[in-house]
Every structure is written in C-alpha cells, then in structure tokens.
Motif scaffolding. Structure first.
Motif, PDB file in Angstrom:
ATOM      1  N   ARG A  76     -36.879  -9.305  34.271  1.00  0.00           N
ATOM      2  CA  ARG A  76     -35.481  -9.728  34.165  1.00  0.00           C
ATOM      3  C   ARG A  76     -35.246 -10.493  32.876  1.00  0.00           C
ATOM      4  N   ASP A  77     -36.193 -11.377  32.499  1.00  0.00           N
ATOM      5  CA  ASP A  77     -36.036 -12.115  31.244  1.00  0.00           C
ATOM      6  C   ASP A  77     -36.101 -11.171  30.039  1.00  0.00           C
ATOM      7  N   LEU A 102     -37.664  -0.157  30.298  1.00  0.00           N
ATOM      8  CA  LEU A 102     -37.199  -0.976  31.411  1.00  0.00           C
ATOM      9  C   LEU A 102     -36.151  -0.207  32.205  1.00  0.00           C
ATOM     10  N   PRO A 103     -35.840  -0.620  33.460  1.00  0.00           N
ATOM     11  CA  PRO A 103     -34.802   0.051  34.236  1.00  0.00           C
ATOM     12  C   PRO A 103     -33.485   0.021  33.481  1.00  0.00           C
ATOM     13  N   THR A 109     -27.650  -1.852  36.578  1.00  0.00           N
ATOM     14  CA  THR A 109     -28.600  -2.789  35.986  1.00  0.00           C
ATOM     15  C   THR A 109     -28.095  -3.280  34.637  1.00  0.00           C
ATOM     16  N   CYS A 110     -27.475  -2.380  33.826  1.00  0.00           N
ATOM     17  CA  CYS A 110     -26.948  -2.771  32.520  1.00  0.00           C
ATOM     18  C   CYS A 110     -25.815  -3.781  32.667  1.00  0.00           C
ATOM     19  N   ARG A 111     -24.909  -3.520  33.620  1.00  0.00           N
ATOM     20  CA  ARG A 111     -23.795  -4.447  33.804  1.00  0.00           C
ATOM     21  C   ARG A 111     -24.266  -5.812  34.310  1.00  0.00           C
ATOM     22  N   GLU A 112     -25.242  -5.826  35.217  1.00  0.00           N
ATOM     23  CA  GLU A 112     -25.763  -7.096  35.724  1.00  0.00           C
ATOM     24  C   GLU A 112     -26.435  -7.900  34.619  1.00  0.00           C
ATOM     25  N   ALA A 113     -27.172  -7.191  33.740  1.00  0.00           N
ATOM     26  CA  ALA A 113     -27.840  -7.900  32.645  1.00  0.00           C
ATOM     27  C   ALA A 113     -26.822  -8.513  31.686  1.00  0.00           C
ATOM     28  N   LYS A 159     -23.797  -9.378  32.440  1.00  0.00           N
ATOM     29  CA  LYS A 159     -23.111 -10.467  33.141  1.00  0.00           C
ATOM     30  C   LYS A 159     -23.934 -11.749  33.121  1.00  0.00           C
ATOM     31  N   ARG A 160     -25.261 -11.617  33.264  1.00  0.00           N
ATOM     32  CA  ARG A 160     -26.112 -12.812  33.236  1.00  0.00           C
ATOM     33  C   ARG A 160     -26.083 -13.462  31.859  1.00  0.00           C
ATOM     34  N   VAL A 161     -26.109 -12.621  30.784  1.00  0.00           N
ATOM     35  CA  VAL A 161     -26.099 -13.163  29.423  1.00  0.00           C
ATOM     36  C   VAL A 161     -24.781 -13.867  29.132  1.00  0.00           C
TER      37      VAL A 161
END
Length: 284
Positions: A221-222, A254-255, A260-264, A266-268
């Motif tokens: 995830r990181d 990576l996945p 998964t792209c949108r979640e990543a 959103k976290r950033v």
C-alpha cells in the motif's frame, strides 16, 4: 475502719490490686429464682397438656378398633411430631439457620392433633365441647415452645460464659519512665592529610557508528501511494487520471484495477488536500 476504707481493695506488693470475693447480688438471686420457677411451671404445663391430648386421642383410637397398648401408642404418632419439630427448631436456632422441615413437622403435628381432638367430640350442640377438645393440643404446642425457648436462652448464656475472654486479676504494669536513649559516642577525628593533586579524569566521547540502520521494507500500500504521489510531479503539478495511475502501477508490478487506482489517489489527496485543486492531466 471507715465505710470508705472497707470498699477499697488492698494493694499487693507488686502494685496491682487484688480482686476481693464479693457475695452474689440479691437481684441475681431473684432472677435465678424466677427462671427456675418459670422452667418448672412450663414443664408441668407441657406434661399436663400432652397428657390431656393423649387421653383424647386414646379415646378416639378406642372407638375405632384399637385396644390396649395400641390405643395408647397411637396418639404418639400425632403429638410426637410437635416435640420432634420443636427440638429441631431449637437445634437450627442454635446453628443460626432456618430448618423448614422442622417447621413443617411442628405444624403438621399441631394441626393434626387439634383436628383429631375436635373430631373426637362428634356432633354436639354446645360449642364449648369443641373448645375444650382443642385446648390441650394448642396448650401442648405453646407450652413446649416456651420450654424450648428457655432451653435456648440457657444454652446461649452458657456459650457466652465459655467463649468469653478471661478477665485479668492483676492490672498490667506500665513503665513510668521512658527508656533512656543510649549516649552517642563521638567518632574519632581523622588525621589531617595534605591534599594530593589527583589527575583530572576526562570522559572519552562514545564512538559514533557510521552504519545506517536497515529500514523496514515498504508495504504494498505504501509503494502504491509513493508511486501515485510521484505522478503529480512527473505530470508537471497536474492531477493524474485513472489511466496514468493504472499504467504506473502496472509497470511496478502492483495491483492496478480501476478501484485500486482511485483508492490510492484518494489516500494521497487525503494526506495532501491541496493536490485536489490541481488541473486534471490529459491522458495521452
């Protein structure tokens, strides 16, 4: 000797007072006499009440095919429950608990004796015939209960006497003078010595290790968040789209699904809210 001197106890050589022998007070003698009289009268009343109840139950048994010794033994099957129950109640009271079996036995014997004594009268026009028949079993119950109460108080008084702590006959001797503290012995003075110059001790600095501590590997995830954050700089301060993120994650192995792209992203942007205001990058 004056009256005041006769009431004072003589002093023993050790300084403690001796306990004089005093006669029993008159009030205690009166209480003892009343207690004995009550016990005797209660015992006599109990015997008479049980005898009258036995006599009435004996006549009832004789009228219903019991003769001789069997006619006299049959009342015991009823009135004996009163005595047994009262004794068990006394035992339970001394043990500080409630014995329901004893209460049931006493109630069954009392009610049965009263009912059978009244039934032995038969049909009568005078109500006093039934009263006379019911009095002996009721009196037997009450008299035996009072007798057990007196026995209970006597046993408790004996128990208090046996368990009471002994009273000392000699007063404890308390010291009148405090213990003297031991004198402090002065310590001998050490002889004066000429000062000796001691070499100064300097602390050596601890060696600093130049080796860097190994860092823990980044989680998946990181790694994804790091790659997505780098895209903002690579695109010239533009907000990467899903296609940019998917391609970058696929290149890193990576996945890279759309979710998964949108979640990543959103976290950033949650960590750096100002990135949301950047213009959208156009996918090539």
């Amino acid at each position: 000797m004056s009256k005041l001197e006769s009431t004072l106890a003589p002093f023993t050589p050790s300084g403690s007072t001796a306990v004089p022998a005093t006669p029993l007070p008159a009030r205690w003698n009166a209480q003892l006499g009343l207690t004995v009289s009550a016990a005797v009268l209660t015992t006599a009343l109990t015997i008479v009440s049980f005898w009258l109840s036995f006599e009435a139950l004996h006549d009832l048994a004789t009228d219903h095919r019991l003769q001789g010794e069997r006619a006299w033994a049959w009342p015991a099957t009823v009135d004996a429950f009163i005595a047994i129950g009262e004794v068990l109640i006394l035992r339970a009271s001394l043990m500080h608990r409630v014995d329901w079996w004893a209460i049931v036995l006493t109630a069954a014997g009392s009610l049965g004796s009263i009912a059978l004594n009244v039934a032995g009268v038969g049909v009568s026009d005078d109500p006093l015939d039934y009263v006379v028949a019911a009095v002996p079993p009721v009196a037997a119950l009450l008299a035996f209960g009072v007798l057990m109460r007196q026995v209970h108080e006597f046993l408790l008084s004996r128990q208090r006497v046996l368990t009471a702590p002994p009273v000392p006959s000699v007063a404890p001797v308390t010291p009148s003078m405090e213990a003297e503290e031991p004198e402090e012995i002065p310590e001998p003075e050490e002889p004066a010595h000429s000062p000796v110059d001691e070499p100064a001790v300097t602390e050596e600095p601890e060696p600093v290790s130049t080796e860097e501590e190994p860092q823990e590997p980044l989680t998946q995830r990181d790694q994804m968040d790091t790659i997505v954050r780098a895209l903002y700089d690579e695109l010239g301060q533009q907000r990467p789209g899903t296609r940019h993120i998917r391609q970058a994650l696929a290149d890193a192995g990576l996945p890279h699904s759309d979710g998964t792209c949108r979640e990543a992203r959103k976290r950033v942007e949650t960590a750096e809210p100002h990135l949301r205001d950047l213009p959208e990058a156009i996918a090539a």
